[in-house]
Design a protein around this motif. Sequence first.
Motif, PDB file in Angstrom:
ATOM      1  N   THR A 161      -6.558  16.431   0.230  1.00 52.05           N
ATOM      2  CA  THR A 161      -7.671  16.833  -0.633  1.00 52.05           C
ATOM      3  C   THR A 161      -8.170  18.205  -0.189  1.00 52.05           C
ATOM      4  OG1 THR A 161      -8.361  14.537  -0.594  1.00 52.05           O
ATOM      5  CG2 THR A 161      -9.882  16.089  -1.566  1.00 52.05           C
ATOM      6  N   TYR A 188     -13.219  20.013  -1.704  1.00 54.61           N
ATOM      7  CA  TYR A 188     -13.178  20.333  -0.269  1.00 54.61           C
ATOM      8  C   TYR A 188     -12.814  19.096   0.535  1.00 54.61           C
ATOM      9  CZ  TYR A 188     -17.778  18.502  -1.319  1.00 54.61           C
ATOM     10  OH  TYR A 188     -18.797  17.739  -1.833  1.00 54.61           O
ATOM     11  N   VAL A 248     -12.594  17.830   5.013  1.00 53.29           N
ATOM     12  CA  VAL A 248     -12.810  18.169   6.415  1.00 53.29           C
ATOM     13  C   VAL A 248     -11.814  17.370   7.250  1.00 53.29           C
ATOM     14  CG1 VAL A 248     -14.486  18.047   8.317  1.00 53.29           C
ATOM     15  CG2 VAL A 248     -15.254  18.673   6.011  1.00 53.29           C
ATOM     16  N   ARG A 277     -15.311  15.362  11.198  1.00 52.53           N
ATOM     17  CA  ARG A 277     -16.316  15.002  10.184  1.00 52.53           C
ATOM     18  C   ARG A 277     -17.672  14.724  10.817  1.00 52.53           C
ATOM     19  NH1 ARG A 277     -12.117  11.649   6.228  1.00 52.53           N
ATOM     20  NH2 ARG A 277     -10.987  13.549   5.711  1.00 52.53           N
ATOM     21  N   ARG A 278     -18.694  14.765   9.981  1.00 54.95           N
ATOM     22  CA  ARG A 278     -20.085  14.481  10.366  1.00 54.95           C
ATOM     23  C   ARG A 278     -20.616  15.472  11.401  1.00 54.95           C
ATOM     24  NH1 ARG A 278     -21.235   8.314   8.908  1.00 54.95           N
ATOM     25  NH2 ARG A 278     -23.258   9.264   8.615  1.00 54.95           N
ATOM     26  N   HIS A 334     -19.643  20.419   8.715  1.00 56.36           N
ATOM     27  CA  HIS A 334     -18.660  21.391   8.192  1.00 56.36           C
ATOM     28  C   HIS A 334     -18.574  21.368   6.661  1.00 56.36           C
ATOM     29  CE1 HIS A 334     -17.565  22.349  12.183  1.00 56.36           C
ATOM     30  NE2 HIS A 334     -16.855  21.258  12.428  1.00 56.36           N
ATOM     31  N   ALA A 335     -18.676  20.187   6.047  1.00 56.85           N
ATOM     32  CA  ALA A 335     -18.601  20.129   4.574  1.00 56.85           C
ATOM     33  C   ALA A 335     -19.802  20.849   3.968  1.00 56.85           C
ATOM     34  CB  ALA A 335     -18.545  18.680   4.098  1.00 56.85           C
ATOM     35  N   THR A 336     -20.963  20.615   4.553  1.00 59.32           N
ATOM     36  CA  THR A 336     -22.179  21.281   4.052  1.00 59.32           C
ATOM     37  C   THR A 336     -22.004  22.795   4.139  1.00 59.32           C
ATOM     38  OG1 THR A 336     -23.437  19.383   4.835  1.00 59.32           O
ATOM     39  CG2 THR A 336     -24.692  21.378   4.340  1.00 59.32           C
ATOM     40  N   ASN A 377     -18.259   7.802  -2.513  1.00 56.94           N
ATOM     41  CA  ASN A 377     -18.141   8.837  -1.483  1.00 56.94           C
ATOM     42  C   ASN A 377     -19.545   9.353  -1.095  1.00 56.94           C
ATOM     43  OD1 ASN A 377     -17.355  10.914   0.193  1.00 56.94           O
ATOM     44  ND2 ASN A 377     -15.682  11.599  -1.121  1.00 56.94           N
ATOM     45  N   ILE A 378     -20.190   8.567  -0.257  1.00 53.08           N
ATOM     46  CA  ILE A 378     -21.590   8.867   0.090  1.00 53.08           C
ATOM     47  C   ILE A 378     -21.701  10.215   0.810  1.00 53.08           C
ATOM     48  CG2 ILE A 378     -23.573   8.065   1.470  1.00 53.08           C
ATOM     49  CD1 ILE A 378     -22.285   5.193   1.044  1.00 53.08           C
ATOM     50  N   GLY A 379     -20.758  10.489   1.727  1.00 49.55           N
ATOM     51  CA  GLY A 379     -20.790  11.741   2.493  1.00 49.55           C
ATOM     52  C   GLY A 379     -20.703  12.951   1.577  1.00 49.55           C
ATOM     53  N   THR A 417     -23.498  15.839   0.741  1.00 51.17           N
ATOM     54  CA  THR A 417     -23.135  17.252   0.916  1.00 51.17           C
ATOM     55  C   THR A 417     -23.546  18.055  -0.316  1.00 51.17           C
ATOM     56  OG1 THR A 417     -21.261  16.631   2.309  1.00 51.17           O
ATOM     57  CG2 THR A 417     -21.157  18.802   1.263  1.00 51.17           C
ATOM     58  N   LYS A 447     -27.421  18.238  -0.640  1.00 51.34           N
ATOM     59  CA  LYS A 447     -27.968  19.183   0.352  1.00 51.34           C
ATOM     60  C   LYS A 447     -27.764  20.637  -0.074  1.00 51.34           C
ATOM     61  CE  LYS A 447     -27.630  18.396   4.762  1.00 51.34           C
ATOM     62  NZ  LYS A 447     -27.053  18.092   6.088  1.00 51.34           N
TER      63      LYS A 447
END
Length: 141
Positions: free
Chosen positions: A2, A69, A71, A76-77, A80-82, A108-110, A114, A117
């Motif tokens: 992805t 995007y 990661v 993760r966490r 980096h995605a933000t 996909n909560i994360g 992201t 935010k």
Amino acid sequence: MTPSSFNLAGYENYDAYLEARQIRDNGDQKTVPSTNYFLVDENDRVLAMVDIRHNLMDYLFNVGGHIGYSVRPAERRKGHATRILAEALRKCDELGIQRVLVTCNDDNIGSAKTIIKNGGVEDKSFKEEDGTVVRRFWVER
Ligand SMILES: CC(C)(COP(=O)(O)OP(=O)(O)OC[C@H]1O[C@@H](n2cnc3c(N)ncnc32)[C@H](O)[C@@H]1OP(=O)(O)O)[C@@H](O)C(=O)NCCC(=O)NCCS
């Protein structure tokens, strides 16, 4: 892989992949113009990657959005995605995209966090043929 545009399978080597990317950067019959970026650390280790599609056709309007995007799992966490989404939105400014569509599957909560935010405002969801529900968010620039 992805976003799928980073999938190296089917290319003989990295140069062949880059050559194909160059064609894709300008759009071909199947895809809209798009640009890929890596987020790397001080040792050039890839932490995350992002695909920016310069405009939306039906599939992207409903499912894919302007930006995809991912990661590296071990990284993760850590924000980096933000960060990579924020950087991608700046690239969208350069491309003149004023309303940026960013999507994620509803489990996909994360990714949803992201997007929120980064200023994403939720629009109607889209249900794919296989029942997958895609959440759709607009970021106004
Ligand atoms: C979704 C993904 C991109 C998130 O990347 P990340 O670098 O872990 O995200 P961030 O560290 O920036 O976290 C952003 C927020 O989401 C939260 N979050 C991240 N992963 C989460 C999870 N699995 N469950 C719940 N919350 C999560 C973080 O805690 C953070 O929220 P907070 O600031 O309130 O603490 C990453 O898990 C990934 O690459 N997944 C596979 C590919 C993918 O799904 N890409 C997105 C397609 S739409």
